[in-house]
Design an enzyme around this catalytic site. Sequence first.
Site, PDB file in Angstrom:
ATOM      1  N   ASP A 111       0.866  -1.188   0.000  1.00 35.51           N
ATOM      2  CA  ASP A 111       0.000   0.000   0.000  1.00 35.51           C
ATOM      3  C   ASP A 111       0.897   1.231   0.000  1.00 35.51           C
ATOM      4  O   ASP A 111       1.809   1.350   0.825  1.00 35.51           O
ATOM      5  CB  ASP A 111      -0.901  -0.023   1.248  1.00 35.51           C
ATOM      6  CG  ASP A 111      -2.044   0.973   1.150  1.00 35.51           C
ATOM      7  OD1 ASP A 111      -1.780   2.160   0.882  1.00 35.51           O
ATOM      8  OD2 ASP A 111      -3.199   0.564   1.338  1.00 35.51           O
ATOM      9  N   GLN A 126     -14.424   2.537   2.024  1.00 32.62           N
ATOM     10  CA  GLN A 126     -13.789   2.097   0.780  1.00 32.62           C
ATOM     11  C   GLN A 126     -13.475   3.307  -0.104  1.00 32.62           C
ATOM     12  O   GLN A 126     -14.318   4.194  -0.282  1.00 32.62           O
ATOM     13  CB  GLN A 126     -14.715   1.131   0.028  1.00 32.62           C
ATOM     14  CG  GLN A 126     -14.050   0.508  -1.197  1.00 32.62           C
ATOM     15  CD  GLN A 126     -14.909  -0.564  -1.874  1.00 32.62           C
ATOM     16  OE1 GLN A 126     -16.100  -0.709  -1.570  1.00 32.62           O
ATOM     17  NE2 GLN A 126     -14.305  -1.314  -2.781  1.00 32.62           N
ATOM     18  N   HIS A 137     -10.579  -5.601  -2.393  1.00 32.26           N
ATOM     19  CA  HIS A 137      -9.228  -5.877  -1.896  1.00 32.26           C
ATOM     20  C   HIS A 137      -9.261  -6.137  -0.405  1.00 32.26           C
ATOM     21  O   HIS A 137     -10.150  -5.661   0.296  1.00 32.26           O
ATOM     22  CB  HIS A 137      -8.287  -4.706  -2.192  1.00 32.26           C
ATOM     23  CG  HIS A 137      -8.810  -3.385  -1.739  1.00 32.26           C
ATOM     24  ND1 HIS A 137      -9.759  -2.694  -2.450  1.00 32.26           N
ATOM     25  CD2 HIS A 137      -8.544  -2.646  -0.643  1.00 32.26           C
ATOM     26  CE1 HIS A 137     -10.059  -1.567  -1.824  1.00 32.26           C
ATOM     27  NE2 HIS A 137      -9.347  -1.514  -0.708  1.00 32.26           N
ATOM     28  N   PHE A 138      -8.267  -6.886   0.050  1.00 30.57           N
ATOM     29  CA  PHE A 138      -8.043  -7.113   1.469  1.00 30.57           C
ATOM     30  C   PHE A 138      -6.772  -6.381   1.875  1.00 30.57           C
ATOM     31  O   PHE A 138      -5.785  -6.375   1.137  1.00 30.57           O
ATOM     32  CB  PHE A 138      -7.893  -8.606   1.768  1.00 30.57           C
ATOM     33  CG  PHE A 138      -9.207  -9.339   1.822  1.00 30.57           C
ATOM     34  CD1 PHE A 138      -9.847  -9.574   3.032  1.00 30.57           C
ATOM     35  CD2 PHE A 138      -9.819  -9.769   0.657  1.00 30.57           C
ATOM     36  CE1 PHE A 138     -11.065 -10.238   3.076  1.00 30.57           C
ATOM     37  CE2 PHE A 138     -11.041 -10.430   0.700  1.00 30.57           C
ATOM     38  CZ  PHE A 138     -11.661 -10.666   1.908  1.00 30.57           C
ATOM     39  N   HIS A 139      -6.832  -5.773   3.068  1.00 33.75           N
ATOM     40  CA  HIS A 139      -5.663  -5.132   3.662  1.00 33.75           C
ATOM     41  C   HIS A 139      -5.023  -6.093   4.664  1.00 33.75           C
ATOM     42  O   HIS A 139      -5.730  -6.738   5.440  1.00 33.75           O
ATOM     43  CB  HIS A 139      -6.071  -3.902   4.487  1.00 33.75           C
ATOM     44  CG  HIS A 139      -6.711  -2.800   3.711  1.00 33.75           C
ATOM     45  ND1 HIS A 139      -6.051  -1.649   3.379  1.00 33.75           N
ATOM     46  CD2 HIS A 139      -7.979  -2.652   3.241  1.00 33.75           C
ATOM     47  CE1 HIS A 139      -6.885  -0.836   2.733  1.00 33.75           C
ATOM     48  NE2 HIS A 139      -8.063  -1.425   2.632  1.00 33.75           N
TER      49      HIS A 139
HETATM   50  P1  5GP Z   1      -9.829   1.195   0.637  1.00 32.11           P
HETATM   51  O1  5GP Z   1      -9.872   2.580   1.222  1.00 32.11           O
HETATM   52  O2  5GP Z   1     -10.589   1.165  -0.646  1.00 32.11           O
HETATM   53  O3  5GP Z   1     -10.209   0.118   1.600  1.00 32.11           O
HETATM   54  O4  5GP Z   1      -8.307   0.887   0.340  1.00 32.11           O
HETATM   55  C1  5GP Z   1      -7.624   1.406  -0.755  1.00 32.11           C
HETATM   56  C2  5GP Z   1      -6.173   1.374  -0.382  1.00 32.11           C
HETATM   57  O5  5GP Z   1      -5.436   1.604  -1.555  1.00 32.11           O
HETATM   58  C3  5GP Z   1      -5.772   2.461   0.640  1.00 32.11           C
HETATM   59  O6  5GP Z   1      -5.181   1.853   1.758  1.00 32.11           O
HETATM   60  C4  5GP Z   1      -4.801   3.330  -0.151  1.00 32.11           C
HETATM   61  O7  5GP Z   1      -3.738   3.763   0.669  1.00 32.11           O
HETATM   62  C5  5GP Z   1      -4.330   2.417  -1.243  1.00 32.11           C
HETATM   63  N1  5GP Z   1      -3.959   3.093  -2.472  1.00 32.11           N
HETATM   64  C6  5GP Z   1      -4.592   4.141  -3.054  1.00 32.11           C
HETATM   65  N2  5GP Z   1      -3.983   4.472  -4.203  1.00 32.11           N
HETATM   66  C7  5GP Z   1      -2.941   3.613  -4.355  1.00 32.11           C
HETATM   67  C8  5GP Z   1      -1.930   3.458  -5.351  1.00 32.11           C
HETATM   68  O8  5GP Z   1      -1.861   4.180  -6.347  1.00 32.11           O
HETATM   69  N3  5GP Z   1      -1.035   2.465  -5.162  1.00 32.11           N
HETATM   70  C9  5GP Z   1      -1.082   1.636  -4.067  1.00 32.11           C
HETATM   71  N4  5GP Z   1      -0.144   0.698  -3.982  1.00 32.11           N
HETATM   72  N5  5GP Z   1      -2.011   1.756  -3.102  1.00 32.11           N
HETATM   73  C10 5GP Z   1      -2.929   2.737  -3.241  1.00 32.11           C
END
Ligand code: 5GP
Length: 144
Positions: free
Chosen positions: A37, A101, A107-109
């Site tokens: 991330d 989100q 996706h999973f973190h």
């Molecule tokens: P969400 O908020 O949808 O659960 O998680 C999206 C994740 O993607 C966030 O933790 C954010 O930091 C990460 N993220 C956003 N843009 C990018 C990117 O361009 N590259 C990577 N590797 N991670 C990203």
Amino acid sequence: MSLDGRYDADNIFAKIIRGEIPSVKLFEDDKVLAFMDVFPQSRGHALVISKTSQARNILEMEPEVLADVVAATQKLAKAVNAALKPDGLVVTQFNGAPAGQTVFHLHFHVIPRYEGEALGRHGEGGMADVEDLRALAAKIAAAL
Ligand code: 5GP
């Protein structure tokens, strides 16, 4: 964005899968991709995605694809644990903007937790130094 809607083929993770934007990869096969991330909530924060599904969230995900992604998430969690020796590990997944989100490709973190270190705020962290991410990724990849 609500839980209902259409998959955007130009979301950031779709672009990572197609190689249109860079990422620091941990492992991949024809089904799944794990990568760092770039706005990490802790040292070693990584993500797992399907390379084939256009599910935006868990409600839309094909069960057999979900099984592959969850198995890859466990594989990643084990490698993060072996490589970085955290004191805890958060595995999480958000569905819909009100739930937190921000990227609408399921996706999973995997987020390591370290005693005495506060967790960065979800979606509000600064961008990591890419060399730091590469060094962490090398350690994690070596533990796979
Ligand atoms: P969400 O908020 O949808 O659960 O998680 C999206 C994740 O993607 C966030 O933790 C954010 O930091 C990460 N993220 C956003 N843009 C990018 C990117 O361009 N590259 C990577 N590797 N991670 C990203």
